[in-house]
Scaffold this motif. Sequence first.
Motif, PDB file in Angstrom:
ATOM      1  N   GLY A 130      -7.808  20.676 -21.281  1.00  0.00           N
ATOM      2  CA  GLY A 130      -7.967  19.273 -20.910  1.00  0.00           C
ATOM      3  C   GLY A 130      -6.703  18.599 -20.438  1.00  0.00           C
ATOM      4  O   GLY A 130      -6.561  17.372 -20.555  1.00  0.00           O
ATOM      5  N   HIS A 131      -5.762  19.357 -19.904  1.00  0.00           N
ATOM      6  CA  HIS A 131      -4.464  18.799 -19.522  1.00  0.00           C
ATOM      7  C   HIS A 131      -4.617  17.866 -18.312  1.00  0.00           C
ATOM      8  O   HIS A 131      -5.051  18.287 -17.239  1.00  0.00           O
ATOM      9  N   ASP A 132      -4.258  16.598 -18.485  1.00  0.00           N
ATOM     10  CA  ASP A 132      -4.342  15.631 -17.389  1.00  0.00           C
ATOM     11  C   ASP A 132      -3.308  15.940 -16.322  1.00  0.00           C
ATOM     12  O   ASP A 132      -2.178  16.345 -16.617  1.00  0.00           O
ATOM     13  N   PRO A 173     -10.259   8.663 -21.954  1.00  0.00           N
ATOM     14  CA  PRO A 173      -9.326   9.560 -22.638  1.00  0.00           C
ATOM     15  C   PRO A 173      -9.773  11.012 -22.587  1.00  0.00           C
ATOM     16  O   PRO A 173     -10.963  11.300 -22.595  1.00  0.00           O
ATOM     17  N   SER A 174      -8.785  11.914 -22.546  1.00  0.00           N
ATOM     18  CA  SER A 174      -9.079  13.339 -22.392  1.00  0.00           C
ATOM     19  C   SER A 174      -8.887  14.147 -23.664  1.00  0.00           C
ATOM     20  O   SER A 174      -9.536  15.183 -23.831  1.00  0.00           O
ATOM     21  N   SER A 175      -7.981  13.740 -24.534  1.00  0.00           N
ATOM     22  CA  SER A 175      -7.654  14.518 -25.727  1.00  0.00           C
ATOM     23  C   SER A 175      -8.086  13.771 -26.985  1.00  0.00           C
ATOM     24  O   SER A 175      -8.318  12.552 -26.949  1.00  0.00           O
ATOM     25  N   PRO A 176      -8.178  14.464 -28.121  1.00  0.00           N
ATOM     26  CA  PRO A 176      -8.440  13.747 -29.375  1.00  0.00           C
ATOM     27  C   PRO A 176      -7.410  12.662 -29.642  1.00  0.00           C
ATOM     28  O   PRO A 176      -7.749  11.593 -30.150  1.00  0.00           O
ATOM     29  N   TYR A 177      -6.129  12.918 -29.309  1.00  0.00           N
ATOM     30  CA  TYR A 177      -5.098  11.894 -29.491  1.00  0.00           C
ATOM     31  C   TYR A 177      -5.420  10.643 -28.685  1.00  0.00           C
ATOM     32  O   TYR A 177      -5.483   9.530 -29.220  1.00  0.00           O
ATOM     33  N   ASP A 191      -7.022  10.522 -16.513  1.00  0.00           N
ATOM     34  CA  ASP A 191      -6.317  11.314 -15.515  1.00  0.00           C
ATOM     35  C   ASP A 191      -6.487  10.710 -14.131  1.00  0.00           C
ATOM     36  O   ASP A 191      -7.614  10.500 -13.673  1.00  0.00           O
ATOM     37  N   LEU A 192      -5.361  10.434 -13.454  1.00  0.00           N
ATOM     38  CA  LEU A 192      -5.433   9.953 -12.071  1.00  0.00           C
ATOM     39  C   LEU A 192      -5.718  11.083 -11.092  1.00  0.00           C
ATOM     40  O   LEU A 192      -6.090  10.836  -9.944  1.00  0.00           O
ATOM     41  N   GLY A 193      -5.515  12.327 -11.534  1.00  0.00           N
ATOM     42  CA  GLY A 193      -5.779  13.471 -10.659  1.00  0.00           C
ATOM     43  C   GLY A 193      -4.953  13.410  -9.391  1.00  0.00           C
ATOM     44  O   GLY A 193      -3.742  13.184  -9.422  1.00  0.00           O
ATOM     45  N   ASP A 194      -5.617  13.570  -8.248  1.00  0.00           N
ATOM     46  CA  ASP A 194      -4.931  13.533  -6.954  1.00  0.00           C
ATOM     47  C   ASP A 194      -4.882  12.132  -6.361  1.00  0.00           C
ATOM     48  O   ASP A 194      -4.394  11.945  -5.247  1.00  0.00           O
ATOM     49  N   SER A 195      -5.389  11.147  -7.091  1.00  0.00           N
ATOM     50  CA  SER A 195      -5.399   9.781  -6.579  1.00  0.00           C
ATOM     51  C   SER A 195      -3.975   9.256  -6.421  1.00  0.00           C
ATOM     52  O   SER A 195      -3.123   9.473  -7.292  1.00  0.00           O
TER      53      SER A 195
END
Length: 373
Positions: free
Chosen positions: A295-297, A155-159, A139-143
Amino acid sequence: MKLIVTGGAGFIGSALIRYIIENTNDSVVNIDKLTYAGNLESLIEVVDSDKYLFERVDICDAEELKRIFKQQQPDAIMHLAAESHVDRSIDSSSDFINTNIVGTHHLLEVANAYWMSLPPEKKNNFRFHHISTDEVFGDLGDSPGFFTEKSSYAPSSPYSATKAASDHLVRAWHRTYGLPILITNCSNNYGPYHFPEKLIPLVILNALEGKKLPVYGDGSQIRDWLYVEDHARALYTVITTGKVGETYNIGGHNEKTNLEVLKCICSLLEKFAPNKPENVGHYEDLITFVDDRPGHDVRYAIDAGKIEKELGWTPIESFESGLKKTIEWYITNPQWWKRVLDGSYSRERLGNTNSQHMDQKLKKITEGTKRVL
């Protein structure tokens, strides 16, 4: 050149195969297990070609992979077979681990043994191209920055975790065994033949039927959108001109929030489908906000400068032009998506359609799978 394409009945895989058969002299062996998202009807346009062959095989079946490699003697592998829906991976991760990690491992083992057995010239020209996703970067977030080929994996999700694992496996087989690999990481794809569980086709079809248009949270999540036919061109560019061992990011330069995507679709539908379902005044009225997923990016964005500078690829479609083509395709091809939605498309009985011509085409798709191109 003879190419093995894994996952060739999927959304991106079928676009790639259509591109290769229709625009090059190369031949394709399509290996696909035919899960729920694999649809051979997406390849009707190329099934008559003597350059195309289908093998219904699970990439976790090493013995069948060995048979195909021995029989077909490919010059390159383009590996797209993967479970890819984030929500499904959150609900149940087992299929993602089996296909994306274990399946990639089997394919690497078989491909490496095959490559090692080749005569020098063919061995030097062999390539293993692994197609991955920008979601491995997290996730780039606010960057305000972008994902580059040097970005760390988070990575954030199992996928995305299983895709990251498969990327690492491919690089390890290059470093340890010398297997000549290429890796590409792409941004969100959209276009014709997209399975209706994904955001853009889901919104289009829900709107046409007067159903609610769900958007997670407040819809502020940002994605970079890539028209699938642009992606297919990029993949072929990489397999034919990419440098062994390199990674190339592929993006569309089309950053949009999810809410912007929905509003853009609604605006275009006002023009292309003005006869709305009953009780629908404006398509935008159907937009409904739902609880965000775990966990939504927040933001993905690709820096595609390397592939543009080194290989000369750039996307042709803007988001607006690609979305227009996508909406027009879904409006004019209801026979494809209606059969997907109502379950009448059967991977076991492919000839069960109302069209005799379609019956003959689908039958031909699955015939002669032991043939050698």
